[in-house]
Design an enzyme around this catalytic site. Structure first.
Site, PDB file in Angstrom:
ATOM      1  N   ASN A 205     -10.515  -2.599   2.386  1.00 17.62           N
ATOM      2  CA  ASN A 205     -10.205  -2.582   0.956  1.00 17.62           C
ATOM      3  C   ASN A 205     -11.473  -2.297   0.162  1.00 17.62           C
ATOM      4  O   ASN A 205     -12.567  -2.281   0.712  1.00 17.62           O
ATOM      5  CB  ASN A 205      -9.646  -3.954   0.521  1.00 17.62           C
TER       6      ASN A 205
ATOM      7  N   HIS B 126       0.828  -1.221   0.000  1.00 13.41           N
ATOM      8  CA  HIS B 126       0.000   0.000   0.000  1.00 13.41           C
ATOM      9  C   HIS B 126       0.859   1.266   0.000  1.00 13.41           C
ATOM     10  O   HIS B 126       0.513   2.267   0.631  1.00 13.41           O
ATOM     11  CB  HIS B 126      -0.951   0.039   1.198  1.00 13.41           C
TER      12      HIS B 126
ATOM     13  N   HIS C  14      -4.010   0.889  11.870  1.00 12.58           N
ATOM     14  CA  HIS C  14      -3.802  -0.401  12.534  1.00 12.58           C
ATOM     15  C   HIS C  14      -5.163  -1.030  12.834  1.00 12.58           C
ATOM     16  O   HIS C  14      -5.980  -0.409  13.518  1.00 12.58           O
ATOM     17  CB  HIS C  14      -3.040  -0.172  13.840  1.00 12.58           C
TER      18      HIS C  14
HETATM   19  C1  HEM Z   1      -2.123 -10.992   7.212  1.00 10.19           C
HETATM   20  C2  HEM Z   1      -2.574 -10.154   6.322  1.00 10.19           C
HETATM   21  C3  HEM Z   1      -2.059  -8.776   6.204  1.00 10.19           C
HETATM   22  C4  HEM Z   1      -0.887  -8.237   6.627  1.00 10.19           C
HETATM   23  C5  HEM Z   1       0.230  -8.951   7.365  1.00 10.19           C
HETATM   24  C6  HEM Z   1      -0.876  -6.852   6.256  1.00 10.19           C
HETATM   25  C7  HEM Z   1       0.158  -5.993   6.466  1.00 10.19           C
HETATM   26  C8  HEM Z   1       0.180  -4.680   6.097  1.00 10.19           C
HETATM   27  C9  HEM Z   1       1.297  -3.795   6.255  1.00 10.19           C
HETATM   28  C10 HEM Z   1       2.636  -4.187   6.810  1.00 10.19           C
HETATM   29  C11 HEM Z   1       0.926  -2.584   5.815  1.00 10.19           C
HETATM   30  C12 HEM Z   1       1.764  -1.307   5.795  1.00 10.19           C
HETATM   31  C13 HEM Z   1       1.368  -0.483   6.984  1.00 10.19           C
HETATM   32  C14 HEM Z   1       2.193   0.753   7.167  1.00 10.19           C
HETATM   33  O1  HEM Z   1       3.348   0.788   6.749  1.00 10.19           O
HETATM   34  O2  HEM Z   1       1.671   1.687   7.803  1.00 10.19           O
HETATM   35  C15 HEM Z   1      -0.423  -2.690   5.386  1.00 10.19           C
HETATM   36  C16 HEM Z   1      -1.163  -1.667   4.907  1.00 10.19           C
HETATM   37  C17 HEM Z   1      -2.489  -1.775   4.625  1.00 10.19           C
HETATM   38  N1  HEM Z   1      -3.258  -2.911   4.696  1.00 10.19           N
HETATM   39 FE1  HEM Z   1      -2.685  -4.724   5.194  1.00 10.19          FE
HETATM   40  N2  HEM Z   1      -2.047  -6.548   5.634  1.00 10.19           N
HETATM   41  C18 HEM Z   1      -2.796  -7.711   5.583  1.00 10.19           C
HETATM   42  C19 HEM Z   1      -4.040  -7.866   5.065  1.00 10.19           C
HETATM   43  C20 HEM Z   1      -4.832  -6.825   4.754  1.00 10.19           C
HETATM   44  C21 HEM Z   1      -6.236  -6.937   4.490  1.00 10.19           C
HETATM   45  C22 HEM Z   1      -7.052  -8.224   4.510  1.00 10.19           C
HETATM   46  C23 HEM Z   1      -6.670  -5.677   4.270  1.00 10.19           C
HETATM   47  C24 HEM Z   1      -8.062  -5.233   4.019  1.00 10.19           C
HETATM   48  C25 HEM Z   1      -9.044  -5.605   4.787  1.00 10.19           C
HETATM   49  C26 HEM Z   1      -5.551  -4.770   4.384  1.00 10.19           C
HETATM   50  C27 HEM Z   1      -5.612  -3.412   4.234  1.00 10.19           C
HETATM   51  C28 HEM Z   1      -4.528  -2.589   4.329  1.00 10.19           C
HETATM   52  C29 HEM Z   1      -4.586  -1.180   4.013  1.00 10.19           C
HETATM   53  C30 HEM Z   1      -5.807  -0.389   3.570  1.00 10.19           C
HETATM   54  C31 HEM Z   1      -3.303  -0.681   4.199  1.00 10.19           C
HETATM   55  C32 HEM Z   1      -2.848   0.751   3.943  1.00 10.19           C
HETATM   56  C33 HEM Z   1      -3.044   1.590   5.155  1.00 10.19           C
HETATM   57  C34 HEM Z   1      -2.644   3.006   4.835  1.00 10.19           C
HETATM   58  O3  HEM Z   1      -3.335   3.627   4.000  1.00 10.19           O
HETATM   59  O4  HEM Z   1      -1.649   3.478   5.400  1.00 10.19           O
HETATM   60  N3  HEM Z   1      -4.445  -5.505   4.690  1.00 10.19           N
HETATM   61  N4  HEM Z   1      -0.865  -3.973   5.548  1.00 10.19           N
END
Ligand code: HEM
Length: 720
Positions: free
Chosen positions: A157, A84, A348
């Site tokens: 999402n 992202h 988070h």
């Molecule tokens: C085990 C599954 C997942 C892991 C380990 C994971 C991990 C991460 C990580 C490491 C980031 C970067 C966060 C940052 O640097 O601030 C991120 C961002 C994000 N994740 Fe996940 N994610 C997972 C599944 C999902 C799922 C299922 C969704 C949706 C429901 C999702 C939605 C998002 C969104 C929207 C962001 C961006 C947040 C922003 O705009 O700063 N992720 N995710």
């Protein structure tokens, strides 16, 4: 000299004041009418010349001003998000329509007069920070609610399901989709071998694959996307009664997408297309809006479905549990500073408030660990909650201390609990004072590396999605798969994927196979190769479960809102000699409908009109393309239309709009441009008699419909 101009260039917007905006105001730095200083506040005499030993001599090490400037610059970059990375964000507010006390005790959901400030970030997943907005990808839809009880983050999402069921596979999924490690190709694209190699071995991903191969993965605008919490969450009311809940965001403007051919071209013409669209809409006061929807399920009904509520590769069909519209999200202010706000914001899924909790979904459980962990390195230490955009509006008091870049100056000698020297402060809240109580879910289980039995139904909902699509949507999915798998070099991967698609729908697999020049293979051996080493592979193979719903209207974009032309961009294609009166009449009608008309012409400045007033040109043909607009109007004026009919760029402009099934209208001699573009006048709005209420009405109606898919099969053969 400082000027009034500086103020006029500020983004802001007319957002109402909010506790969060007041808090941010304390951190805003405004150089208007100020003198240049160093970081220490020392006034700078000369910012053009470094300190030298003589005008032509070497620079002196003692030039602390030069050193400060260069040193700060050298450290301007921080790591981008590991996923992202590319995103855009805005401020706004959320309000409930009526109290949700029947479901939750969350304070911000009790009273319709409560306006909760929010910060919302949209993103793509796979690409890096500088990649195109139009990649085929899931879009992140992350909302931070600054409530009086602390921050609540709904990190969702634009697609209601996910690729994998268990967090333990997330690293593998992302490694597979990111650019391949040996040559770092391709950027922001899933169309390559490693992604499809992984997917072809993960039958659980097939439902999500249907969604990401659909046009949902190439939205027209962030403002025209749905949002989903994806996981099942838990709402808890004041009596402690818990219910399961799914979160939805329903866009006021409906769900609309672009075509893949447009996406590819937009990536060249304006890779910031979505970011710019969000920014411009807010800047002109066309505030993006969504309704919050809830699907609420009683705990007693947890096991009544053909799927497991804890499985993030499944959705709850709206036919089984209707979505209640319960609140409104409005974005009404652009950030002041991209880095300070959009880049430094830290979401988070574990940022909760009393009354909203997570469930045992094994993907969500892993996420609860991941976000703080990654933010520690992305933002450089444990104090990123003190960065202005991340600070709650609720008061923060605890014994956390020190660390990199600590901002708070904590007073007193007591940094532990329990204590008497500090009067026992800060004190535990207790439930009555709003202390967070975890729902006392009963758990009785053995420690095992396994999944729930219903998790193994990998294809039924993929088939449900496919069956729920309109014919054009199905065609786009087939074409997307032909494109993606056509880029795969290893034949076995392509074949395995086609075999996997055959589990979803035979016709789908045959159509994709035909495009690839393959036969649909019979898959030999187990479908699921990601099986624990000591396990019996049979236990891990997909099982089909009869679903209660065969088709779901809510899954098709064909049934979305199509009653408004608001914020749609309309190109008025004109040249010298144009009929200015026709432009005026059409422009007035479009503006009244909330659309955004722009004049596109072979040259800049103003056009010499054949009749009426001289129109000012907004864009030259060189700088835009019809892919950046929702519709095209060609007004009459003999000299104008004959110039356009003889201009290859103008002809291509019209041809592309036609090919992409957009609303196209022409009046008077404008029909000559349609003819030059090879457009069949019967397929568009061609009126010899000029602009009248009938033409403007029909054009606005066609724009509101988004696209005329009935034209697609024929228009596909138009070379553009
Ligand atoms: C085990 C599954 C997942 C892991 C380990 C994971 C991990 C991460 C990580 C490491 C980031 C970067 C966060 C940052 O640097 O601030 C991120 C961002 C994000 N994740 Fe996940 N994610 C997972 C599944 C999902 C799922 C299922 C969704 C949706 C429901 C999702 C939605 C998002 C969104 C929207 C962001 C961006 C947040 C922003 O705009 O700063 N992720 N995710």
């Amino acid at each position: 000299m400082p000027s009034k101009k500086a103020k006029a260039n500020r983004p802001a917007g007319k957002a109402a004041r909010s506790p969060k905006q007041d808090a941010l105001a304390r951190f805003r730095e405004d150089p208007e009418d100020q003198l240049l200083t160093t970081d220490q506040g020392l006034r700078v005499l000369d910012d053009q010349n470094s300190l030298k030993a003589g005008p032509r001599g070497p620079s002196l090490l003692e030039d602390f001003i030069l050193r400060e400037k260069i040193t700060h610059f050298d450290h301007e970059r921080i790591p981008e998000r590991v996923v992202h990375a590319r995103g855009a964000a805005a401020h706004g507010y959320f309000e409930v329509e009526r109290s949700l006390s029947r479901y939750t005790r969350a304070a911000f959901l009790q009273d319709p007069s409560t306006k909760t400030p929010v910060f919302v970030r949209f993103s793509t997943v796979a690409g890096s920070r500088g990649s195109s907005d139009l990649a085929r990808d899931v879009r992140g839809f992350a909302v931070k609610f600054y409530t009086d009880e602390g921050n609540f983050d709904l990190v969702g999402n634009n697609i209601p399901v996910f690729f994998i069921q268990d967090a333990v596979k997330f690293r593998d999924l992302i490694h597979a989709v990111k650019p391949e490690p040996h040559h770092e190709i391709p950027q922001a694209a899933s169309a390559h071998d490693t992604f499809w190699d992984f997917i072809s071995l993960m039958p659980e991903s097939m439902h999500m694959i249907m969604w990401v191969m659909s046009d949902r993965a190439i939205p027209r605008s962030f403002r025209m996307m749905e949002g989903f919490g994806v996981h099942t969450f838990r709402l808890v009311d004041a009596k402690g009664t818990a219910r399961f809940a799914k979160f939805h965001w329903k866009p006021k403007l409906g769900v609309h997408s672009v075509l893949w051919d447009e996406a590819l071209k937009i990536s060249g013409k304006d890779p910031d297309f979505h970011r710019r669209d969000l920014w411009e809409a807010i800047a002109v006061g066309a505030y993006p809006e969504w309704e919050l929807g809830l699907q609420v399920i009683e705990e007693a009904d947890e096991h009544t479905f053909a799927f497991d509520l804890l499985d993030p590769t499944k959705l709850v069909p709206e036919e089984l549990v209707p979505v209640e519209r319960v609140g409104r999200l409005v974005l009404d202010r652009n950030p002041d500073n991209f880095f300070a706000e959009t880049e430094q914001v830290a979401f988070h899924p574990g940022h909760l408030v009393p009354g909203i909790e997570f469930t045992d979904d094994p993907l969500l459980q892993g996420r609860l660990f991941s976000y703080t962990d990654t933010q520690l390195s992305r933002l450089g230490g444990p104090n990123f909650h003190e960065i202005p955009i991340n600070r709650p509006v609720a008061e923060m008091h605890n014994n956390q201390r020190d660390g990199h870049m600590r901002q708070n100056i904590n007073v007193g000698r007591v940094v532990y609990h329990p204590n008497t020297l500090g009067g026992g402060c800060p004190m535990q809240a207790g439930g009555a004072a709003g202390g967070f109580v975890s729902h006392p879910e009963a758990i009785d289980g053995q420690k095992v590396r396994e999944r729930g039995e219903k998790f193994f139904d990998h294809f039924s909902q993929a088939t449900l999605f496919w069956n729920s699509q309109s014919d054009p949507e199905k065609q786009h999915i087939v074409q997307a798969l032909r494109f993606e798998l056509g880029k795969v070099e290893v034949p076995e991967v392509r074949e395995r994927m086609v075999g996997m698609l055959a589990q979803v729908d035979r016709t789908l697999a045959e159509q994709v196979a035909q495009g690839l020049g393959l036969a649909v293979p019979k898959l030999a051996g187990p479908l699921n190769l990601s099986v624990p080493a000591d396990a019996d592979p049979k236990t891990y193979q997909p099982v089909a479960r009869k679903q209660a719903v065969a088709r779901s209207q809510a899954l098709s974009m064909a049934s979305t809102v199509k009653d408004s032309a608001e914020t749609r961009k309309v190109a008025i294609l004109a040249a010298d000699g144009v009929d200015g009166d026709e432009i005026d009449a059409m422009r007035r009608a479009l503006l009244a409908a909330g659309a955004v008309p722009k004049i596109v012409a072979p040259h800049g400045g103003s056009l010499k009109p054949g009749a009426g007033a001289a129109p000012a040109v907004d864009f030259t043909l060189l700088t835009v393309g019809s892919v950046l607009f929702d519709a095209v109007f060609i007004p009459g004026g003999a000299a104008s239309t004959s110039a356009l009919a003889g201009d290859a760029t103008a002809v291509l402009f019209v041809r592309e709009a036609y090919k992409h099934c957009k609303a196209v209208a022409a009046s008077g001699t404008g029909l000559a441009v349609l003819e030059a573009a090879g457009v069949d006048a019967r397929d568009v709005l061609a009126r010899r008699e000029g602009v009248n209420a009938q033409l403007t009405g029909a054009f606005i109606e066609a724009i509101a419909q988004h696209r005329d898919w009935g034209r697609e099969a024929k228009a596909q053969n138009v070379p553009a």
